[in-house]
Design a protein around this motif. Structure first.
Motif, short mmCIF file in Angstrom:
data_model
loop_
_atom_site.label_atom_id
_atom_site.label_comp_id
_atom_site.label_asym_id
_atom_site.label_seq_id
_atom_site.Cartn_x
_atom_site.Cartn_y
_atom_site.Cartn_z
N GLN A 110 -0.55 11.91 3.71
CA GLN A 110 -1.52 12.48 4.44
C GLN A 110 -1.52 13.79 4.05
O GLN A 110 0.17 14.38 3.87
CB GLN A 110 -0.91 12.20 5.37
N TYR A 116 0.03 5.42 1.27
CA TYR A 116 -1.04 6.71 1.54
C TYR A 116 -0.57 7.74 1.94
O TYR A 116 0.73 7.98 1.81
CB TYR A 116 -0.95 5.07 3.45
N GLY A 166 -2.73 19.02 7.55
CA GLY A 166 -4.73 18.65 8.02
C GLY A 166 -5.59 17.72 7.50
O GLY A 166 -6.38 18.27 8.44
N HIS A 204 -7.11 13.71 6.93
CA HIS A 204 -5.93 12.98 7.78
C HIS A 204 -5.27 11.83 6.69
O HIS A 204 -5.50 11.93 5.43
CB HIS A 204 -7.41 11.60 8.16
N LEU A 205 -4.79 10.88 6.89
CA LEU A 205 -4.30 9.35 6.06
C LEU A 205 -5.41 8.84 5.49
O LEU A 205 -6.41 8.61 5.42
CB LEU A 205 -3.21 8.30 6.75
N LEU A 210 -1.25 -3.29 9.23
CA LEU A 210 -0.31 -2.89 8.51
C LEU A 210 1.23 -3.21 8.91
O LEU A 210 1.06 -1.93 10.45
CB LEU A 210 -0.56 -1.26 7.30
N PHE A 250 3.94 -0.48 8.89
CA PHE A 250 4.36 1.53 7.75
C PHE A 250 5.70 1.91 7.58
O PHE A 250 6.74 0.92 8.83
CB PHE A 250 3.69 2.44 8.51
N GLY A 251 6.17 2.04 6.95
CA GLY A 251 8.05 2.89 6.61
C GLY A 251 7.27 4.06 7.59
O GLY A 251 6.60 4.29 7.44
N LEU A 298 -5.75 6.18 1.40
CA LEU A 298 -5.75 5.52 0.41
C LEU A 298 -4.62 6.10 -1.01
O LEU A 298 -5.75 6.77 -1.62
CB LEU A 298 -5.78 4.04 0.63
N PHE A 357 0.80 -1.38 -0.07
CA PHE A 357 0.02 0.52 0.23
C PHE A 357 1.16 1.10 0.10
O PHE A 357 1.92 0.37 0.41
CB PHE A 357 -0.87 0.32 1.53
N GLY A 400 -9.13 7.55 10.40
CA GLY A 400 -9.85 8.42 11.66
C GLY A 400 -8.69 9.82 11.63
O GLY A 400 -7.70 9.64 10.99
N ALA A 401 -8.94 11.27 11.59
CA ALA A 401 -8.17 12.07 11.92
C ALA A 401 -7.42 12.22 12.64
O ALA A 401 -6.82 13.42 12.57
CB ALA A 401 -8.93 13.45 12.41
N TYR A 425 -2.70 3.66 16.18
CA TYR A 425 -1.62 3.67 16.31
C TYR A 425 -0.96 4.98 16.62
O TYR A 425 -1.92 5.85 16.85
CB TYR A 425 -1.18 3.96 14.33
N GLY A 445 8.07 7.26 6.38
CA GLY A 445 7.31 7.50 6.08
C GLY A 445 8.28 8.97 5.21
O GLY A 445 9.91 9.01 5.30
N GLU A 479 2.63 14.06 2.91
CA GLU A 479 3.49 13.33 3.53
C GLU A 479 3.22 12.15 3.05
O GLU A 479 2.27 11.68 3.40
CB GLU A 479 3.64 13.02 5.18
N PHE A 518 3.44 7.53 2.81
CA PHE A 518 3.64 6.61 3.95
C PHE A 518 3.57 5.16 2.87
O PHE A 518 2.79 4.63 1.91
CB PHE A 518 2.83 6.38 4.81
N LEU A 574 4.34 5.32 11.53
CA LEU A 574 3.05 4.45 12.30
C LEU A 574 3.61 3.45 13.14
O LEU A 574 3.84 2.41 12.32
CB LEU A 574 1.48 4.62 11.66
#
Lengths: 115, 115
Positions: free
Chosen positions: A38, A36, A41, A43-44, A103, A105-106, A46, A34, B107-108, B35, A108, A88, A90, B43
Protein backbone atom coordinates in the motif's frame (compact mmCIF):
# COMPACT_ATOMS: atom_id res chain seq x y z
CA UNK A 1 -7.41 -21.08 11.43
CA UNK A 2 -4.37 -19.45 9.93
CA UNK A 3 -2.34 -16.70 11.49
CA UNK A 4 0.35 -14.53 9.98
CA UNK A 5 3.23 -12.89 11.78
CA UNK A 6 5.35 -10.11 10.33
CA UNK A 7 8.58 -9.61 12.20
CA UNK A 8 9.04 -5.87 11.87
CA UNK A 9 6.48 -3.13 12.25
CA UNK A 10 8.72 -0.32 11.03
CA UNK A 11 11.81 -0.37 8.87
CA UNK A 12 13.84 2.67 7.89
CA UNK A 13 16.61 2.35 5.35
CA UNK A 14 18.52 4.38 2.79
CA UNK A 15 18.18 4.22 -0.96
CA UNK A 16 20.21 1.38 -2.53
CA UNK A 17 20.11 -0.65 0.69
CA UNK A 18 18.78 -4.18 0.57
CA UNK A 19 15.40 -4.99 2.07
CA UNK A 20 14.16 -8.17 3.65
CA UNK A 21 10.81 -8.40 5.40
CA UNK A 22 10.02 -11.48 7.40
CA UNK A 23 6.71 -13.32 7.32
CA UNK A 24 5.76 -16.51 9.09
CA UNK A 25 2.42 -18.22 9.08
CA UNK A 26 0.82 -20.95 11.10
CA UNK A 27 -1.44 -23.40 9.35
CA UNK A 28 -1.29 -27.15 9.10
CA UNK A 29 -2.51 -27.48 5.54
CA UNK A 30 -1.45 -26.27 2.15
CA UNK A 31 -1.51 -22.54 1.63
CA UNK A 32 -1.31 -19.84 -0.97
CA UNK A 33 0.89 -16.90 -0.04
CA UNK A 34 0.78 -13.25 -0.98
CA UNK A 35 2.50 -9.95 -0.44
CA UNK A 36 0.43 -6.83 -0.88
CA UNK A 37 1.70 -3.27 -0.84
CA UNK A 38 0.00 0.00 0.00
CA UNK A 39 1.77 3.11 -1.24
CA UNK A 40 0.91 6.39 0.47
CA UNK A 41 -2.55 7.50 -0.57
CA UNK A 42 -3.11 4.49 -2.79
CA UNK A 43 -5.13 1.34 -2.46
CA UNK A 44 -3.75 -2.04 -1.54
CA UNK A 45 -2.30 -3.87 -4.51
CA UNK A 46 -0.75 -7.24 -5.15
CA UNK A 47 3.04 -7.35 -5.15
CA UNK A 48 3.51 -11.07 -5.71
CA UNK A 49 1.96 -14.43 -4.99
CA UNK A 50 2.91 -18.04 -4.53
CA UNK A 51 0.53 -20.86 -5.39
CA UNK A 52 2.82 -23.75 -6.31
CA UNK A 53 6.01 -24.64 -8.16
CA UNK A 54 9.27 -22.72 -7.84
CA UNK A 55 9.43 -21.45 -4.25
CA UNK A 56 11.26 -18.32 -5.37
CA UNK A 57 8.70 -15.98 -6.89
CA UNK A 58 9.27 -12.67 -8.57
CA UNK A 59 6.86 -9.82 -8.43
CA UNK A 60 6.55 -6.29 -9.65
CA UNK A 61 9.15 -3.55 -9.15
CA UNK A 62 12.05 -5.93 -8.57
CA UNK A 63 10.61 -7.66 -5.50
CA UNK A 64 10.92 -11.35 -4.88
CA UNK A 65 9.88 -13.74 -2.13
CA UNK A 66 10.97 -17.18 -1.11
CA UNK A 67 8.64 -19.81 0.28
CA UNK A 68 10.40 -22.10 2.76
CA UNK A 69 7.87 -24.74 3.67
CA UNK A 70 9.88 -26.21 6.54
CA UNK A 71 10.06 -22.81 8.20
CA UNK A 72 6.49 -21.73 7.36
CA UNK A 73 8.03 -18.58 5.98
CA UNK A 74 7.53 -16.33 2.98
CA UNK A 75 10.07 -13.53 3.25
CA UNK A 76 10.06 -10.58 0.89
CA UNK A 77 13.29 -9.22 -0.55
CA UNK A 78 14.58 -6.46 -2.78
CA UNK A 79 18.30 -6.09 -3.44
CA UNK A 80 18.31 -2.31 -3.81
CA UNK A 81 15.43 -0.13 -2.67
CA UNK A 82 14.34 3.20 -4.07
CA UNK A 83 12.63 6.12 -2.40
CA UNK A 84 9.45 5.10 -4.25
CA UNK A 85 9.40 1.82 -2.29
CA UNK A 86 8.24 3.72 0.76
CA UNK A 87 4.98 1.95 1.59
CA UNK A 88 3.29 -0.46 3.96
CA UNK A 89 3.77 -4.12 3.12
CA UNK A 90 1.39 -6.88 4.12
CA UNK A 91 1.95 -10.59 4.05
CA UNK A 92 -1.19 -12.70 3.60
CA UNK A 93 -2.14 -16.35 3.42
CA UNK A 94 -5.16 -18.39 2.49
CA UNK A 95 -5.87 -22.07 2.72
CA UNK A 96 -5.66 -23.97 -0.53
CA UNK A 97 -8.91 -25.67 0.43
CA UNK A 98 -10.76 -22.36 0.57
CA UNK A 99 -12.26 -21.67 -2.82
CA UNK A 100 -13.49 -18.28 -1.69
CA UNK A 101 -9.96 -17.08 -1.12
CA UNK A 102 -10.39 -15.52 2.28
CA UNK A 103 -7.09 -13.91 3.15
CA UNK A 104 -5.52 -13.75 6.59
CA UNK A 105 -3.22 -10.73 6.82
CA UNK A 106 -0.25 -9.92 8.95
CA UNK A 107 -0.05 -6.67 10.89
CA UNK A 108 1.96 -4.98 8.17
CA UNK A 109 5.44 -3.46 7.98
CA UNK A 110 5.84 0.24 7.35
CA UNK A 111 8.93 0.78 5.21
CA UNK A 112 10.47 4.22 4.88
CA UNK A 113 13.24 4.71 2.36
CA UNK A 114 15.29 7.86 2.84
CA UNK A 115 17.07 9.59 -0.05
CA UNK B 1 -9.00 -3.10 -15.62
CA UNK B 2 -10.62 -4.52 -12.50
CA UNK B 3 -12.25 -1.86 -10.48
CA UNK B 4 -13.65 -1.85 -6.99
CA UNK B 5 -15.30 1.42 -6.08
CA UNK B 6 -16.17 2.49 -2.57
CA UNK B 7 -18.72 5.24 -2.51
CA UNK B 8 -17.29 7.31 0.33
CA UNK B 9 -13.63 8.04 1.01
CA UNK B 10 -14.23 9.88 4.27
CA UNK B 11 -17.18 9.82 6.63
CA UNK B 12 -17.74 11.38 10.02
CA UNK B 13 -20.63 10.02 12.05
CA UNK B 14 -21.91 10.31 15.58
CA UNK B 15 -22.20 7.50 18.09
CA UNK B 16 -25.45 5.61 17.59
CA UNK B 17 -25.94 6.59 13.98
CA UNK B 18 -26.60 3.99 11.33
CA UNK B 19 -23.84 3.89 8.73
CA UNK B 20 -23.87 2.42 5.24
CA UNK B 21 -20.66 1.76 3.34
CA UNK B 22 -21.19 0.86 -0.28
CA UNK B 23 -18.93 -1.10 -2.58
CA UNK B 24 -19.35 -1.86 -6.28
CA UNK B 25 -17.18 -4.01 -8.51
CA UNK B 26 -17.36 -4.15 -12.28
CA UNK B 27 -15.68 -7.46 -13.09
CA UNK B 28 -18.48 -9.90 -12.39
CA UNK B 29 -16.62 -11.38 -9.43
CA UNK B 30 -18.44 -13.91 -7.31
CA UNK B 31 -16.71 -13.10 -4.03
CA UNK B 32 -16.74 -9.84 -2.15
CA UNK B 33 -15.17 -8.96 1.18
CA UNK B 34 -15.16 -6.28 3.82
CA UNK B 35 -12.02 -5.77 5.87
CA UNK B 36 -11.10 -3.17 8.42
CA UNK B 37 -7.56 -1.86 8.59
CA UNK B 38 -6.10 -0.59 11.86
CA UNK B 39 -2.50 0.38 12.63
CA UNK B 40 -0.57 -2.49 14.12
CA UNK B 41 -3.38 -4.94 13.46
CA UNK B 42 -3.27 -5.21 9.70
CA UNK B 43 -6.46 -6.15 7.90
CA UNK B 44 -9.16 -8.13 9.63
CA UNK B 45 -12.04 -9.75 7.81
CA UNK B 46 -15.49 -8.57 8.87
CA UNK B 47 -17.80 -10.35 6.43
CA UNK B 48 -17.64 -11.88 3.01
CA UNK B 49 -20.11 -12.99 0.38
CA UNK B 50 -19.67 -15.67 -2.24
CA UNK B 51 -22.94 -15.11 -4.07
CA UNK B 52 -25.95 -12.84 -4.20
CA UNK B 53 -27.83 -12.91 -0.89
CA UNK B 54 -25.16 -15.17 0.62
CA UNK B 55 -22.93 -13.99 3.44
CA UNK B 56 -20.52 -15.45 5.90
CA UNK B 57 -19.02 -14.01 9.06
CA UNK B 58 -15.36 -13.24 9.10
CA UNK B 59 -13.13 -12.82 12.14
CA UNK B 60 -14.75 -9.70 13.61
CA UNK B 61 -18.43 -9.51 12.61
CA UNK B 62 -19.77 -8.09 15.86
CA UNK B 63 -21.47 -4.75 15.39
CA UNK B 64 -21.68 -5.13 11.62
CA UNK B 65 -24.04 -6.56 9.06
CA UNK B 66 -23.89 -6.81 5.28
CA UNK B 67 -26.17 -6.89 2.30
CA UNK B 68 -25.66 -8.28 -1.15
CA UNK B 69 -28.76 -7.87 -3.24
CA UNK B 70 -26.90 -7.68 -6.56
CA UNK B 71 -23.76 -9.44 -7.64
CA UNK B 72 -21.80 -6.24 -8.16
CA UNK B 73 -22.73 -4.53 -4.91
CA UNK B 74 -21.78 -5.37 -1.34
CA UNK B 75 -22.80 -3.07 1.49
CA UNK B 76 -21.46 -2.92 5.02
CA UNK B 77 -23.86 -1.67 7.67
CA UNK B 78 -23.09 -0.39 11.13
CA UNK B 79 -26.47 -0.50 12.86
CA UNK B 80 -25.38 1.75 15.72
CA UNK B 81 -21.94 3.20 15.23
CA UNK B 82 -19.55 3.26 18.16
CA UNK B 83 -16.23 5.01 18.64
CA UNK B 84 -14.34 1.72 18.47
CA UNK B 85 -15.54 1.34 14.91
CA UNK B 86 -13.46 4.31 13.83
CA UNK B 87 -11.25 2.73 11.20
CA UNK B 88 -10.38 2.36 7.54
CA UNK B 89 -12.76 -0.02 5.79
CA UNK B 90 -11.59 -1.86 2.70
CA UNK B 91 -13.78 -3.64 0.22
CA UNK B 92 -12.35 -6.31 -2.06
CA UNK B 93 -13.56 -8.72 -4.69
CA UNK B 94 -12.25 -11.84 -6.36
CA UNK B 95 -13.37 -14.53 -8.75
CA UNK B 96 -13.83 -18.01 -7.39
CA UNK B 97 -10.60 -19.81 -8.10
CA UNK B 98 -9.31 -23.33 -8.19
CA UNK B 99 -7.63 -24.33 -4.94
CA UNK B 100 -8.18 -20.90 -3.49
CA UNK B 101 -5.79 -19.47 -6.04
CA UNK B 102 -7.60 -16.22 -6.57
CA UNK B 103 -6.38 -12.73 -6.09
CA UNK B 104 -8.27 -10.03 -4.23
CA UNK B 105 -8.66 -6.61 -5.79
CA UNK B 106 -9.19 -3.84 -3.29
CA UNK B 107 -11.01 -0.56 -3.34
CA UNK B 108 -9.46 2.70 -2.19
CA UNK B 109 -10.97 2.43 1.28
CA UNK B 110 -13.48 4.38 3.35
CA UNK B 111 -12.12 6.14 6.39
CA UNK B 112 -14.83 6.31 9.03
CA UNK B 113 -14.59 8.46 12.11
CA UNK B 114 -17.21 7.99 14.82
CA UNK B 115 -17.45 10.84 17.31
Amino acid sequence: AQSVSQHNHHVILSEAASLELGCNYSYGGTVNLFWYVQYPGQHLQLLLKYFSGDPLVKGIKGFEAEFIKSKFSFNLRKPSVQWSDTAEYFCAVNARSDSWGKLQFGAGTQVVVTP
Amino acid sequence: DVKVTQSSRYLVKRTGEKVFLECVQDMDHENMFWYRQDPGLGLRLIYFSYDVKMKEKGDIPEGYSVSREKKERFSLILESASTNQTSMYLCASSPTGVAGANVLTFGAGSRLTVL
